[in-house]
Design a protein around this motif. Structure first.
Motif, mmCIF file in Angstrom:
data_model
loop_
_atom_site.group_PDB
_atom_site.id
_atom_site.type_symbol
_atom_site.label_atom_id
_atom_site.label_comp_id
_atom_site.label_asym_id
_atom_site.label_seq_id
_atom_site.Cartn_x
_atom_site.Cartn_y
_atom_site.Cartn_z
ATOM 1 N N TYR A 63 10.800 76.209 39.991
ATOM 2 C CA TYR A 63 11.956 76.490 40.835
ATOM 3 C C TYR A 63 11.742 77.788 41.586
ATOM 4 O O TYR A 63 11.119 78.713 41.097
ATOM 5 N N LYS A 64 12.319 77.860 42.778
ATOM 6 C CA LYS A 64 12.157 79.030 43.630
ATOM 7 C C LYS A 64 13.534 79.568 44.026
ATOM 8 O O LYS A 64 14.545 78.931 43.809
ATOM 9 N N ASP A 114 16.834 77.400 45.252
ATOM 10 C CA ASP A 114 17.022 76.092 44.631
ATOM 11 C C ASP A 114 18.304 76.077 43.809
ATOM 12 O O ASP A 114 18.663 77.068 43.175
ATOM 13 N N ILE A 119 20.045 74.680 40.576
ATOM 14 C CA ILE A 119 19.599 74.163 39.291
ATOM 15 C C ILE A 119 20.777 73.964 38.349
ATOM 16 O O ILE A 119 21.844 74.538 38.551
ATOM 17 N N LEU A 133 16.465 70.407 38.451
ATOM 18 C CA LEU A 133 16.589 70.757 39.853
ATOM 19 C C LEU A 133 17.648 69.844 40.463
ATOM 20 O O LEU A 133 17.482 68.636 40.499
ATOM 21 N N LYS A 157 16.983 71.236 46.271
ATOM 22 C CA LYS A 157 15.973 72.200 46.691
ATOM 23 C C LYS A 157 16.481 72.995 47.894
ATOM 24 O O LYS A 157 17.088 72.451 48.793
#
Length: 183
Positions: A115-116, A119, A121, A166, A169
């Motif tokens: 994950y960045k 994102d 979540i 996730l 995104k």
């Protein structure tokens, strides 16, 4: 006096210079590689600097250890110093083990985290389930923005222990777009 020092320790100083140059080249290569890999995977600049700082400190400690051997310190003497230092540090770190686990988790997350920032979540915790957007990933915790606008800091070590899904995104772009349309 100073001339005698250089004369007496000429070979040690030459080896030290070679060691210094070698470690600087290794540091440069590692920093370049970390930066390139991190930018290709979309990791933000603050996390890149943090990991590079960890690498620099590790190389510095390694250099101090090697320098002590170069200037004739025996292994037994170094072992006494390091065992004393590690005993004191061990007692101190036992009291702050959660901080160490969060830093270690942060390093693991730097290299292997799906994950960045941006994102959305869902963290599947039976006591405190969270659905949020990742705003920042720091050395000790993640900054998560939940739907009502509150900021939640979530420890890195728990992030690796809990199941995470996730949801969406780059959800932060959608939030920014919604805010700009409202204006």
């Amino acid at each position: 006096m100073l001339f005698n020092f250089f004369k007496d320790y000429q070979s040690e100083l030459i080896i030290s210079a070679i060691l210094l140059i070698s470690l600087l080249i290794i540091r440069f290569i590692i920093h370049f590689t970390i930066t390139k890999v991190a930018r290709n995977t979309g990791i933000n600049e603050a996390r890149i600097r943090l990991i590079r700082r960890y690498i620099t400190v590790t190389i510095f400690l390694f250099a101090v250890l090697i320098e002590s051997f170069i200037f004739g310190t025996e292994f037994k003497e170094i072992a006494v110093v390091f065992s004393s230092i590690f005993a004191v540090i061990g007692i101190g770190l036992f009291a702050i083990w959660s901080i160490l686990s969060n830093i270690t988790s942060g390093i693991i997350m730097f290299f292997n985290f799906p994950y960045k920032v941006g994102d959305k979540i869902a963290i599947h915790d039976k006591d405190f389930p969270i659905t949020a957007i990742i705003e920042d990933i720091r050395a000790f915790q993640l900054h998560l923005r939940i739907e009502n606008g509150d900021l939640v800091t979530y420890p890195n070590n728990l992030m690796l222990q809990k199941a995470v899904t996730l949801v969406e995104k780059d959800a932060i772009d959608d939030v920014i777009d919604d805010d700009s349309e409202a204006v």
